[in-house]
Design a protein around this motif. Sequence first.
Motif, PDB file in Angstrom:
ATOM      1  N   TRP A 339       0.843  -1.191   0.000  1.00 59.44           N
ATOM      2  CA  TRP A 339       0.000   0.000   0.000  1.00 59.44           C
ATOM      3  C   TRP A 339       0.882   1.245   0.000  1.00 59.44           C
ATOM      4  CZ3 TRP A 339      -1.194  -4.295   2.861  1.00 59.44           C
ATOM      5  CH2 TRP A 339      -2.467  -4.863   2.678  1.00 59.44           C
ATOM      6  N   THR A 352       2.869   6.944   3.625  1.00 62.35           N
ATOM      7  CA  THR A 352       3.050   5.639   4.255  1.00 62.35           C
ATOM      8  C   THR A 352       3.182   4.552   3.192  1.00 62.35           C
ATOM      9  OG1 THR A 352       1.763   6.300   6.197  1.00 62.35           O
ATOM     10  CG2 THR A 352       2.057   3.939   5.830  1.00 62.35           C
ATOM     11  N   ALA A 354       3.121   0.475   3.290  1.00 61.76           N
ATOM     12  CA  ALA A 354       2.816  -0.656   4.169  1.00 61.76           C
ATOM     13  C   ALA A 354       2.756  -1.941   3.350  1.00 61.76           C
ATOM     14  CB  ALA A 354       1.504  -0.424   4.902  1.00 61.76           C
ATOM     15  N   ASP A 355       2.994  -3.058   4.038  1.00 54.38           N
ATOM     16  CA  ASP A 355       2.874  -4.369   3.399  1.00 54.38           C
ATOM     17  C   ASP A 355       2.297  -5.352   4.406  1.00 54.38           C
ATOM     18  OD1 ASP A 355       5.114  -6.171   4.664  1.00 54.38           O
ATOM     19  OD2 ASP A 355       6.090  -4.237   4.285  1.00 54.38           O
ATOM     20  N   ASN A 393       2.653  -3.538  11.050  1.00 52.78           N
ATOM     21  CA  ASN A 393       1.347  -3.375  10.427  1.00 52.78           C
ATOM     22  C   ASN A 393       0.366  -4.404  11.018  1.00 52.78           C
ATOM     23  OD1 ASN A 393      -0.547  -2.282   8.739  1.00 52.78           O
ATOM     24  ND2 ASN A 393       0.071  -3.485   6.950  1.00 52.78           N
ATOM     25  N   ALA A 399       4.700  -1.095   8.437  1.00 55.57           N
ATOM     26  CA  ALA A 399       4.252   0.189   7.881  1.00 55.57           C
ATOM     27  C   ALA A 399       5.301   1.247   8.202  1.00 55.57           C
ATOM     28  CB  ALA A 399       2.894   0.584   8.462  1.00 55.57           C
ATOM     29  N   THR A 401       6.375   5.335   7.654  1.00 52.33           N
ATOM     30  CA  THR A 401       5.739   6.618   7.351  1.00 52.33           C
ATOM     31  C   THR A 401       6.760   7.746   7.384  1.00 52.33           C
ATOM     32  OG1 THR A 401       3.638   5.886   8.290  1.00 52.33           O
ATOM     33  CG2 THR A 401       3.949   8.269   8.021  1.00 52.33           C
TER      34      THR A 401
END
Length: 415
Positions: A339, A352, A354-355, A393, A399, A401
């Motif tokens: 993401w 951010t 994220a996975d 996450n 995640a 950021t």
Amino acid sequence: MSSFFFIIRNMAAWGVVFATSLIMWSAFSHKSPPWFIVITGLGAIAWAMVSAFSHVRRVRLITDRTDSTSFASRHRRRFELPLEADAAFDLVDATIRELPYVESCESSRPNLRVRARVKRMDPYMSSKKGAKEMMGSSGAIRNQVLATVTPGSGTCSVMVICEPEGGAWVDWFLVDDGTNLENMEAISRAITRRTSELRRTEQESAQQTATEKELTVAKLSLLHAQVEPHFLYNTLASAQYLTRSDPARADQMLGHLITYLRRSLPRTEDALSTIGDELERAVAYLEILKIRMGERLDMQVQVPDNLKTVPMPAMMLQTLVENAIKHGLEPVTGGGTVWVLARETDGKVAVTVADDGRGFHDASAGTGIGLKNVRERLKLAYGDAASFAIVANFPKGVAATITVPARGPSGGANA
């Protein structure tokens, strides 16, 4: 000539007192003053002459100036400091407190004033125990120091006064043997030394920051030059294979590779990229991997159009995306999703990546150089206005950021 008039002035002051005493004695007693009073008066005038002469000689030892201002017991000097008011106040306060023989020191930060009482020490008498306080009428008077800081625009003015306690009439009859001038010279030297030390510290800090910036730029240039050789070779090999089996997908992969390489060209040393440009490169990178990995890789991009023009240091988003693939999804057999999200809150934009991959795990941990580089570059570009955070996450994965000001760096060096 100034020293001569100074000696004559002190003798004249005592002479006037002596003559006035004789006149008053004669007027009230109608007799001539006794001989011991006359001798006492003449002795006082002689003592005033010797004291004034000694004072003149010592002032000449302290300073090369021989004007009436130098011979006075009260001194005023103004200093212009390239400091803010609070910093200048701290410097002056510490300087006065470190004067020898300070009895008391009162400082008022709201009023930017410092006042101190200083013992008057005999400059000619010393013992094994150290210097002695002045005796007699001179010893009964203390010296005092008053400093006032006047704020300015980026600079400030400091007025320092060194004088004896008591009214100005004291100066006509008593000398301080240069003790107030000595205090003023000591304060002047200390302020000059402390200001020079502050400037040297600032220069060293600026030089260190410049060196760190050059090092970070060099790392960034090396990062641009590398462009992950294995990724490039694998992509070209995949494209070559697809040209025979699926020309349409090969053409699509080469198009994404061209976009990726175009956005990976090195920028000028201080040029910032934008979220939109960095997102285009990251999406091109993910699209290439998606062709190679197939259903093992999915991506979700949620970046509002109005945030794509926000300034952002180059290659940062790419570093986070590569980490998500390399350490998060590649070790997992079934792959996963990446993401890329962006949102604005209170004048700051948080980007951010994220996975839902392996998450924090010793076996998937890298060297940490990439994330350290991100933190260093954010510090150089934004100071404390930007931040970087990496957390677990939910329900799995990582995640990361990056938070930057929406208007870009303000007065800071661009990374």
